[in-house]
Design a protein around this motif. Structure first.
Motif, PDB file in Angstrom:
ATOM      1  N   ILE A 132       2.167  19.054   1.366  1.00 54.31           N
ATOM      2  CA  ILE A 132       3.084  18.539   0.356  1.00 54.31           C
ATOM      3  C   ILE A 132       3.946  17.533   1.101  1.00 54.31           C
ATOM      4  O   ILE A 132       4.722  17.904   1.974  1.00 54.31           O
ATOM      5  CB  ILE A 132       3.957  19.666  -0.222  1.00 54.31           C
ATOM      6  CG1 ILE A 132       3.061  20.726  -0.861  1.00 54.31           C
ATOM      7  CG2 ILE A 132       4.952  19.103  -1.225  1.00 54.31           C
ATOM      8  CD1 ILE A 132       3.814  21.938  -1.371  1.00 54.31           C
ATOM      9  N   GLN A 133       3.777  16.255   0.819  1.00 52.88           N
ATOM     10  CA  GLN A 133       4.361  15.244   1.694  1.00 52.88           C
ATOM     11  C   GLN A 133       4.837  14.013   0.927  1.00 52.88           C
ATOM     12  O   GLN A 133       4.430  13.780  -0.203  1.00 52.88           O
ATOM     13  CB  GLN A 133       3.313  14.812   2.735  1.00 52.88           C
ATOM     14  CG  GLN A 133       2.020  14.324   2.097  1.00 52.88           C
ATOM     15  CD  GLN A 133       0.885  14.190   3.102  1.00 52.88           C
ATOM     16  OE1 GLN A 133       1.126  14.177   4.305  1.00 52.88           O
ATOM     17  NE2 GLN A 133      -0.335  14.074   2.631  1.00 52.88           N
ATOM     18  N   ASN A 134       5.686  13.229   1.591  1.00 54.32           N
ATOM     19  CA  ASN A 134       6.142  11.970   1.016  1.00 54.32           C
ATOM     20  C   ASN A 134       5.045  10.923   1.066  1.00 54.32           C
ATOM     21  O   ASN A 134       4.276  10.873   2.027  1.00 54.32           O
ATOM     22  CB  ASN A 134       7.328  11.409   1.802  1.00 54.32           C
ATOM     23  CG  ASN A 134       8.561  12.267   1.630  1.00 54.32           C
ATOM     24  OD1 ASN A 134       8.610  13.126   0.746  1.00 54.32           O
ATOM     25  ND2 ASN A 134       9.550  12.044   2.485  1.00 54.32           N
ATOM     26  N   ILE A 135       5.011  10.083   0.057  1.00 57.26           N
ATOM     27  CA  ILE A 135       4.141   8.912   0.111  1.00 57.26           C
ATOM     28  C   ILE A 135       5.054   7.689   0.169  1.00 57.26           C
ATOM     29  O   ILE A 135       5.950   7.527  -0.666  1.00 57.26           O
ATOM     30  CB  ILE A 135       3.227   8.835  -1.132  1.00 57.26           C
ATOM     31  CG1 ILE A 135       2.333  10.080  -1.224  1.00 57.26           C
ATOM     32  CG2 ILE A 135       2.370   7.569  -1.086  1.00 57.26           C
ATOM     33  CD1 ILE A 135       1.345  10.253  -0.093  1.00 57.26           C
ATOM     34  N   TYR A 136       4.837   6.863   1.183  1.00 55.29           N
ATOM     35  CA  TYR A 136       5.687   5.702   1.386  1.00 55.29           C
ATOM     36  C   TYR A 136       5.029   4.449   0.830  1.00 55.29           C
ATOM     37  O   TYR A 136       3.811   4.274   0.937  1.00 55.29           O
ATOM     38  CB  TYR A 136       5.962   5.498   2.883  1.00 55.29           C
ATOM     39  CG  TYR A 136       6.553   6.727   3.539  1.00 55.29           C
ATOM     40  CD1 TYR A 136       7.913   7.006   3.408  1.00 55.29           C
ATOM     41  CD2 TYR A 136       5.757   7.615   4.255  1.00 55.29           C
ATOM     42  CE1 TYR A 136       8.446   8.154   3.987  1.00 55.29           C
ATOM     43  CE2 TYR A 136       6.288   8.756   4.836  1.00 55.29           C
ATOM     44  CZ  TYR A 136       7.635   9.017   4.697  1.00 55.29           C
ATOM     45  OH  TYR A 136       8.170  10.147   5.264  1.00 55.29           O
ATOM     46  N   LEU A 137       5.882   3.575   0.260  1.00 57.66           N
ATOM     47  CA  LEU A 137       5.382   2.270  -0.163  1.00 57.66           C
ATOM     48  C   LEU A 137       5.611   1.310   0.997  1.00 57.66           C
ATOM     49  O   LEU A 137       6.721   1.169   1.500  1.00 57.66           O
ATOM     50  CB  LEU A 137       6.140   1.799  -1.409  1.00 57.66           C
ATOM     51  CG  LEU A 137       5.804   0.370  -1.856  1.00 57.66           C
ATOM     52  CD1 LEU A 137       4.359   0.289  -2.329  1.00 57.66           C
ATOM     53  CD2 LEU A 137       6.740  -0.082  -2.976  1.00 57.66           C
ATOM     54  N   ARG A 138       4.521   0.661   1.461  1.00 64.13           N
ATOM     55  CA  ARG A 138       4.629  -0.240   2.607  1.00 64.13           C
ATOM     56  C   ARG A 138       4.184  -1.642   2.224  1.00 64.13           C
ATOM     57  O   ARG A 138       3.303  -1.819   1.390  1.00 64.13           O
ATOM     58  CB  ARG A 138       3.737   0.247   3.774  1.00 64.13           C
ATOM     59  CG  ARG A 138       3.968   1.660   4.235  1.00 64.13           C
ATOM     60  CD  ARG A 138       2.769   2.596   3.959  1.00 64.13           C
ATOM     61  NE  ARG A 138       1.481   1.974   4.065  1.00 64.13           N
ATOM     62  CZ  ARG A 138       0.699   2.048   5.160  1.00 64.13           C
ATOM     63  NH1 ARG A 138       1.063   2.742   6.203  1.00 64.13           N
ATOM     64  NH2 ARG A 138      -0.474   1.454   5.171  1.00 64.13           N
ATOM     65  N   GLU A 139       4.789  -2.623   2.876  1.00 65.55           N
ATOM     66  CA  GLU A 139       4.345  -3.995   2.671  1.00 65.55           C
ATOM     67  C   GLU A 139       4.057  -4.595   4.041  1.00 65.55           C
ATOM     68  O   GLU A 139       4.814  -4.391   4.992  1.00 65.55           O
ATOM     69  CB  GLU A 139       5.434  -4.807   1.959  1.00 65.55           C
ATOM     70  CG  GLU A 139       5.009  -6.252   1.735  1.00 65.55           C
ATOM     71  CD  GLU A 139       6.028  -7.062   0.950  1.00 65.55           C
ATOM     72  OE1 GLU A 139       7.052  -6.488   0.543  1.00 65.55           O
ATOM     73  OE2 GLU A 139       5.786  -8.263   0.770  1.00 65.55           O
ATOM     74  N   VAL A 140       2.954  -5.337   4.148  1.00 66.60           N
ATOM     75  CA  VAL A 140       2.625  -5.954   5.430  1.00 66.60           C
ATOM     76  C   VAL A 140       3.497  -7.176   5.645  1.00 66.60           C
ATOM     77  O   VAL A 140       3.513  -8.105   4.831  1.00 66.60           O
ATOM     78  CB  VAL A 140       1.137  -6.352   5.487  1.00 66.60           C
ATOM     79  CG1 VAL A 140       0.823  -6.993   6.826  1.00 66.60           C
ATOM     80  CG2 VAL A 140       0.247  -5.152   5.252  1.00 66.60           C
ATOM     81  N   THR A 179       0.824  -1.207   0.000  1.00 71.65           N
ATOM     82  CA  THR A 179       0.000   0.000   0.000  1.00 71.65           C
ATOM     83  C   THR A 179       0.856   1.255   0.000  1.00 71.65           C
ATOM     84  O   THR A 179       2.023   1.221   0.402  1.00 71.65           O
ATOM     85  CB  THR A 179      -0.913   0.058   1.246  1.00 71.65           C
ATOM     86  OG1 THR A 179      -0.084   0.047   2.414  1.00 71.65           O
ATOM     87  CG2 THR A 179      -1.885  -1.087   1.291  1.00 71.65           C
ATOM     88  N   GLY A 180       0.262   2.346  -0.415  1.00 76.40           N
ATOM     89  CA  GLY A 180       0.932   3.641  -0.375  1.00 76.40           C
ATOM     90  C   GLY A 180       0.229   4.559   0.611  1.00 76.40           C
ATOM     91  O   GLY A 180      -0.999   4.609   0.643  1.00 76.40           O
ATOM     92  N   LEU A 181       1.022   5.254   1.440  1.00 76.01           N
ATOM     93  CA  LEU A 181       0.420   6.178   2.401  1.00 76.01           C
ATOM     94  C   LEU A 181       1.480   7.205   2.833  1.00 76.01           C
ATOM     95  O   LEU A 181       2.666   6.991   2.668  1.00 76.01           O
ATOM     96  CB  LEU A 181      -0.122   5.419   3.612  1.00 76.01           C
ATOM     97  CG  LEU A 181      -1.158   6.180   4.455  1.00 76.01           C
ATOM     98  CD1 LEU A 181      -2.437   6.411   3.676  1.00 76.01           C
ATOM     99  CD2 LEU A 181      -1.487   5.440   5.739  1.00 76.01           C
ATOM    100  N   HIS A 182       0.981   8.307   3.437  1.00 72.52           N
ATOM    101  CA  HIS A 182       1.898   9.355   3.867  1.00 72.52           C
ATOM    102  C   HIS A 182       2.477   9.075   5.249  1.00 72.52           C
ATOM    103  O   HIS A 182       3.093   9.941   5.859  1.00 72.52           O
ATOM    104  CB  HIS A 182       1.187  10.705   3.850  1.00 72.52           C
ATOM    105  CG  HIS A 182      -0.145  10.685   4.541  1.00 72.52           C
ATOM    106  ND1 HIS A 182      -1.229  10.040   4.020  1.00 72.52           N
ATOM    107  CD2 HIS A 182      -0.561  11.210   5.702  1.00 72.52           C
ATOM    108  CE1 HIS A 182      -2.263  10.186   4.840  1.00 72.52           C
ATOM    109  NE2 HIS A 182      -1.876  10.876   5.858  1.00 72.52           N
ATOM    110  N   TYR A 183       2.259   7.894   5.751  1.00 71.50           N
ATOM    111  CA  TYR A 183       2.755   7.558   7.086  1.00 71.50           C
ATOM    112  C   TYR A 183       2.880   6.045   7.202  1.00 71.50           C
ATOM    113  O   TYR A 183       2.266   5.292   6.427  1.00 71.50           O
ATOM    114  CB  TYR A 183       1.777   8.078   8.143  1.00 71.50           C
ATOM    115  CG  TYR A 183       2.174   7.795   9.572  1.00 71.50           C
ATOM    116  CD1 TYR A 183       3.318   8.367  10.116  1.00 71.50           C
ATOM    117  CD2 TYR A 183       1.414   6.950  10.378  1.00 71.50           C
ATOM    118  CE1 TYR A 183       3.687   8.114  11.427  1.00 71.50           C
ATOM    119  CE2 TYR A 183       1.770   6.695  11.689  1.00 71.50           C
ATOM    120  CZ  TYR A 183       2.922   7.284  12.215  1.00 71.50           C
ATOM    121  OH  TYR A 183       3.276   7.025  13.504  1.00 71.50           O
ATOM    122  N   ALA A 184       3.694   5.602   8.148  1.00 71.33           N
ATOM    123  CA  ALA A 184       3.729   4.202   8.545  1.00 71.33           C
ATOM    124  C   ALA A 184       4.127   4.205  10.015  1.00 71.33           C
ATOM    125  O   ALA A 184       4.961   5.019  10.422  1.00 71.33           O
ATOM    126  CB  ALA A 184       4.742   3.417   7.727  1.00 71.33           C
TER     127      ALA A 184
END
Lengths: 287, 318, 391
Positions: free
Chosen positions: C359-367, C275-280
């Protein structure tokens, strides 16, 4: 849609329909016998799901949790009938509607206070966690087959109870002639308590069975309530057989509608219900 | 005198005296004026429901359909950036709502009892989902009304809808007109036949009256009044949303009407004020306001047999 | 029982404001009034509570920046019901004369609030609702957002899918603003890079009857699936996807809400979801570690994305007041100060765009093992295109 996919979706629809039947059965039973439209029926479904989630977290065993939850629901049903519903038997139906709307507020609030508002899930019990091969690249989970079988078993048990047992005889008599049953020396008050409690328990059991397949979230009760109404109205209010047929129809129709015309699918079951009522104003199996 | 009961006269006299004065005392507080305005608009909606449920005997759980429709029809009919005449468009909205009610009425009146409740519910849910899932009508986010209509009649303008106090009096006028209109209808020959057909349908039919027609006309009247209330509600904040026509909205109105005293019409005003008042207090009192609200509803059902109006009548009627 | 406020104070406040309403010229020393319009009951209640807790934590930590002004919170439960939104917003604006209004979660409610607050002197900060309109056609000088636009988490996922070599993607979501906008954003970047959307399904919101669609996905057999679901729907979709045997066969991609606050309920079924999100939650930024511990100390549990967004709304308020040395009477100054802020967020630093969206980073995350593990930065300092905004 290929023939294979057609049958796959038919099975999905029937499985959904069986669960709908289980949720709706208590509603139609209580209405048929007592003439009470219990708007808080969905809340009982929610209570069942939350209880089983809570007990699984505490005990770790789904079976133990399921039994505990069902028994608590039965007790809750007796309590509600004795403390609240009983006072309204000789009142207007609308007072009962108002009372059960009040109960929805109370149960939603209790859910939030007791268990918080996070979404929860219950893991599928270990013994039923496998799956069987289904199509080329998909499989069918054993638990969902098991859940469908439970729904069929409960449908059969209800049918047997109403048509073959002494309790069923009293229920059928009580529906048609309250005074006669009383004249026979049967305590109609206890009969009503039992029926109402069974209705609550059926709703809770459906919540318990659904818990590993669905998400446990605030407001889950209201979301099934209206669909349940559609089911029992199509079948004919008060008829167990009608609820069964209605549930399967609604399950299959909404499944196909969701695949074939997803954006319209919300409207389809209501449209179907309106058409049924235009042809049969008392539902399919009205008495 | 169209208000037969002493209680009714006392309650309404007190209500209208207070209601007339509220904006004078709260002139600087536009929130409270707005809040009371919303309650007045709801009271119109609940009275129209009380007429249908308590007097005509049509227990509908889909009344909010017309409440929501009032607002949506206005948005659909009016050009986006042009102020239209309020009265003209109110007539359009009510006219179309009446036509919708005619069609819906012909369908739903074929059923009765619990099935009537359910079919009205089903139709309102269908229309709700139509707007909820639509792209053209703003979907679940709803739509804005950008221009407030003007209210001049023959070039004379008395009301400015941007002024909260003016909007308040427009809503109070709607309460008065609805109340008097329903009362006059109920006292007329038409009203007596409608009531007779609720109390004893077979006999009324045997006397040669077409019950269906009487019920249909009543259904259209009630629905059109609800649409007017919905139009006012949409205009108050300039905003429509499909949530205005959910079954919860219909259910809440039913609760208000039963609390007030089913079929008493003036009780609907009492019920609306009480419900909204309790809600306001409980929400400011605790996060768990639902518990208190639900508890109060349950207590009131158990303790007040005929609603607030019934209780007051017991005290005041000798 | 800290939850229960006294009736007396509610009634008193009501009569006071009713009797003597004064123009809200807050000088230094006067309380800063912060209205909170979030859902505390119903399906979004958890999101509302998290946002409120984050907000309060930020203002508590930064109390010194407030130049001695006490903070007064006015909390109103929106129940996620749009019909009540204008009335509640009016209460905060006209009755309580709030300086800042924080809310909402639900974008239908956002529409009602914007209708009431747009162009007014109160600053509205949206701590969740991602609807494009709020920082698009309806953008306004006094409307800020500390969360995301629906476009932001999904747009970079199109490139992610292409990089993984997926050519044919099945896209599915709910038919409402957030769902449609998420799929559109994915499609925008995915098809621009030569990918093909083989099926785009929009289900009625908030239906969670996904099984038949999962069967349809199996029959279509795409290279991957892209989706936006959240909360209970996210749990149900991921569980159905796994139960029908598709996990591990057809990769599942999503806007980050698919696995936010839901992992515990999803269990093993979520393993491997991208998933992509601005936080993890495990984001390796000093501020994040600091924030997570502080939040846990305060509330006894670890924060989620919604708490971060509320926290940043609080930071925005505190930093603005700090830079203005406690004088927030000039709303023009408040706005021009706030829009120039750089927020030191647990998600990494961000600034506001011209439309007041982060204006922010989007992180790629994997569960992995029940945790969203950051794989890479899918898009750096991503700015929402703010289509239709005339600021």
């Amino acid at each position: 849609m290929s023939t294979e996919l057609f049958f796959v979706q038919l099975i999905n629809g029937l499985q959904y329909g069986l669960l709908l039947f289980l949720i709706a059965s208590g509603l139609t039973l209580v209405f048929g016998v007592m003439g009470i439209l219990n708007l808080a029926h969905g809340s009982m479904y929610m209570v069942g799901a939350y209880l089983v989630w809570y007990f699984v977290a505490v005990t770790g065993s789904f079976t133990v949790s399921a039994i505990l939850s069902a028994v608590i629901a039965l007790g809750l049903g007796i309590l509600i009938e004795r403390v609240l519903i009983q006072r309204l038997y000789n009142r207007n139906h609308l007072d009962q509607v108002l009372l059960t709307i009040g109960m929805i507020f109370v149960f939603n609030s209790l859910q939030s206070i007791l268990w918080g508002n996070d979404p929860y899930g219950v893991a599928v019990p270990e013994a039923l966690s496998g799956s069987v091969p289904f199509t080329d690249n998909s499989s069918y989970p054993v638990y969902r087959i098991f859940a469908a079988l439970i729904c069929i078993a409960i449908a059969a048990a209800l049918y047997f109870m109403v048509s073959k047992t002494r309790l069923g005889m009293l229920i059928r008599a009580g529906e048609s002639n309250r005074e006669m049953v009383e004249a026979l020396g049967v305590n109609i008050k206890s009969l009503y308590t039992i029926v109402f409690a069974i209705g609550v328990m059926l709703a809770a059991i459906s919540g318990i069975i659904a818990a590993p397949m669905r998400s446990i979230v605030p407001g889950m009760g209201e979301s099934v309530l209206i669909t349940c109404f559609v089911v029992v109205v199509i079948g004919g209010m008060g008829s167990i057989k009608g609820a069964f047929v209605g549930a399967l129809l609604v399950g299959v129709i909404s499944t196909f509608a969701a695949v074939l015309m997803p954006t319209m699918s919300n409207m389809v079951i209501y449209l179907f219900m309106i058409l049924v009522l235009l042809v049969k104003p008392q539902g399919l199996f009205a008495k | 005198m169209i208000f037969e009961k002493r209680t009714e006269r006392i309650v309404l006299a007190i209500f209208f005296v207070i209601a007339l004065c509220i904006p004078l005392f709260l002139e600087d507080n536009s929130f409270f004026v707005g809040k009371v305005t919303t309650i007045l608009i709801l009271a119109v909606f609940v009275m129209s429901l009380d007429f249908l449920v308590g007097r005509v005997g049509l227990v509908t759980l889909g009344h909010a359909l017309f409440y929501g429709l009032g607002g949506y029809l206005f948005v659909i009919l009016t050009p986006e950036y042009e102020a239209v005449n309020f009265w003209v468009y109110a007539i359009y909205v009510m006219g179309i709502s009446a036509l919708v009610a005619l069609v819906v009425g012909v369908v739903v009146l074929r059923t009765s009892g619990i099935y009537f409740i359910m079919i009205t519910l089903a139709i309102s849910q269908m229309v709700y989902y139509f707007f909820f899932d639509s792209l053209e009508f703003g979907g679940s986010d709803g739509l804005f009304i950008f221009m407030k209509p003007d209210t001049s009649i023959f070039g004379l303008s008395f009301l400015d809808l941007d002024n909260p106090s003016h909007f308040y009096y427009l809503s109070l006028l709607a309460v008065l007109i609805t109340l008097v209109a329903i009362k006059i209808i109920l006292r007329s020959r038409f009203g007596r036949i409608v009531e007779a057909s609720r109390l004893n349908p077979e006999r009324t039919e045997a006397l040669g009256y077409n019950i269906f027609a009487f019920r249909l006309i009543s259904y259209i009247i009630g629905s059109t009044l609800a649409a007017y209330a919905g139009l006012l509600f949409a205009l108050q904040y300039g905003y429509v949303n499909p949530q205005f026509m959910t079954w919860e909205m219909s259910g809440t109105a039913l609760v208000m009407s039963i609390l007030g005293g089913m079929g008493t019409i003036y009780g609907a005003i009492l019920g609306t004020i009480t419900y909204e008042g309790l809600l306001y207090i409980f929400e400011h009192l605790s996060d768990d306001w639902m518990l208190f609200m639900g508890g109060s509803i349950i207590l009131m059902v158990l303790l007040l047999r005929k609603g607030l109006a019934g209780y007051l009548e017991k005290l005041l009627e000798k | 029982m800290s939850r229960i406020k006294t009736l007396a104070s509610a009634v008193l406040a009501t009569t006071l404001t009713a009797g003597l309403s004064t123009s809200a010229l807050a000088a230094a020393g006067d309380p800063v009034k912060i209205g909170i319009m979030l859902p505390f009951s119903g399906i979004y209640a958890q999101l509302g509570e998290a946002g409120r807790d984050g907000l309060k934590l930020a203002l508590k930590e930064k109390a010194s920046a407030l130049h001695g002004s006490p903070v007064e919170f006015i909390e109103l439960d929106t129940e996620a019901k749009p019909s009540r939104a204008p009335e509640l917003a009016s209460s905060l604006l006209n009755q309580h004369e709030a300086d800042f209004v924080i809310g909402p979660v639900h974008s239908g409610v956002a529409m009602g609030m914007i209708k009431m607050l747009r162009g007014k002197d109160t600053i509205m900060i949206i701590p969740n609702a991602g609807s494009a309109a709020a920082t698009g056609p309806l953008c306004a000088p006094n409307i800020f957002r500390t969360s995301f636009s629906s476009w932001q988490p999904s747009y970079p996922m199109g490139k992610v899918a292409l990089d993984k070599g997926y050519k044919k993607v099945y896209a599915i979501s709910w038919n409402y603003g957030m769902g449609r906008e998420s799929l559109d954003a994915f499609e925008e970047s995915f098809t621009a890079g030569g990918g093909e959307i083989v099926e785009k399904v929009l289900l009625p919101f908030p239906s969670t009857n996904f099984q038949s669609h999962v069967s349809d996905i199996a029959a279509t057999n795409p290279d991957a699936v892209f989706t936006f679901f959240a909360g209970g729907g996210a749990i149900k979709f991921v569980k159905d996807y796994d139960a029908m045997g598709l996990r591990g066969k057809i990769p599942l991609l999503g806007s980050g809400f698919l696995t936010e606050g839901t992992l515990q309920a999803q269990g093993d079924a979520a393993e491997g979801v991208l998933t992509g999100l601005h936080y993890a939650e495990q984001l390796d930024v000093p501020k994040n570690r600091e924030f997570r511990e502080a939040f846990n100390t305060e509330y006894g549990h670890y924060p989620d994305i919604y708490a971060v967004q509320g926290y940043d709304a609080g930071q925005a308020i505190a930093n603005t007041i700090g830079q203005l040395e406690g004088d927030i009477s000039d709303k023009q100054a408040v706005i021009s100060t706030m829009e120039k802020l750089t927020i030191d967020s647990p998600r990494g630093e961000f600034t506001f765009s011209r439309a007041h969206n982060p204006i922010q980073n989007i992180y790629l995350r994997e569960v992995k093992d029940g945790v969203n593990v950051v794989q890479s930065v899918a898009a750096e300092a991503l700015e929402d295109p703010a289509r239709g905004c005339k600021l």
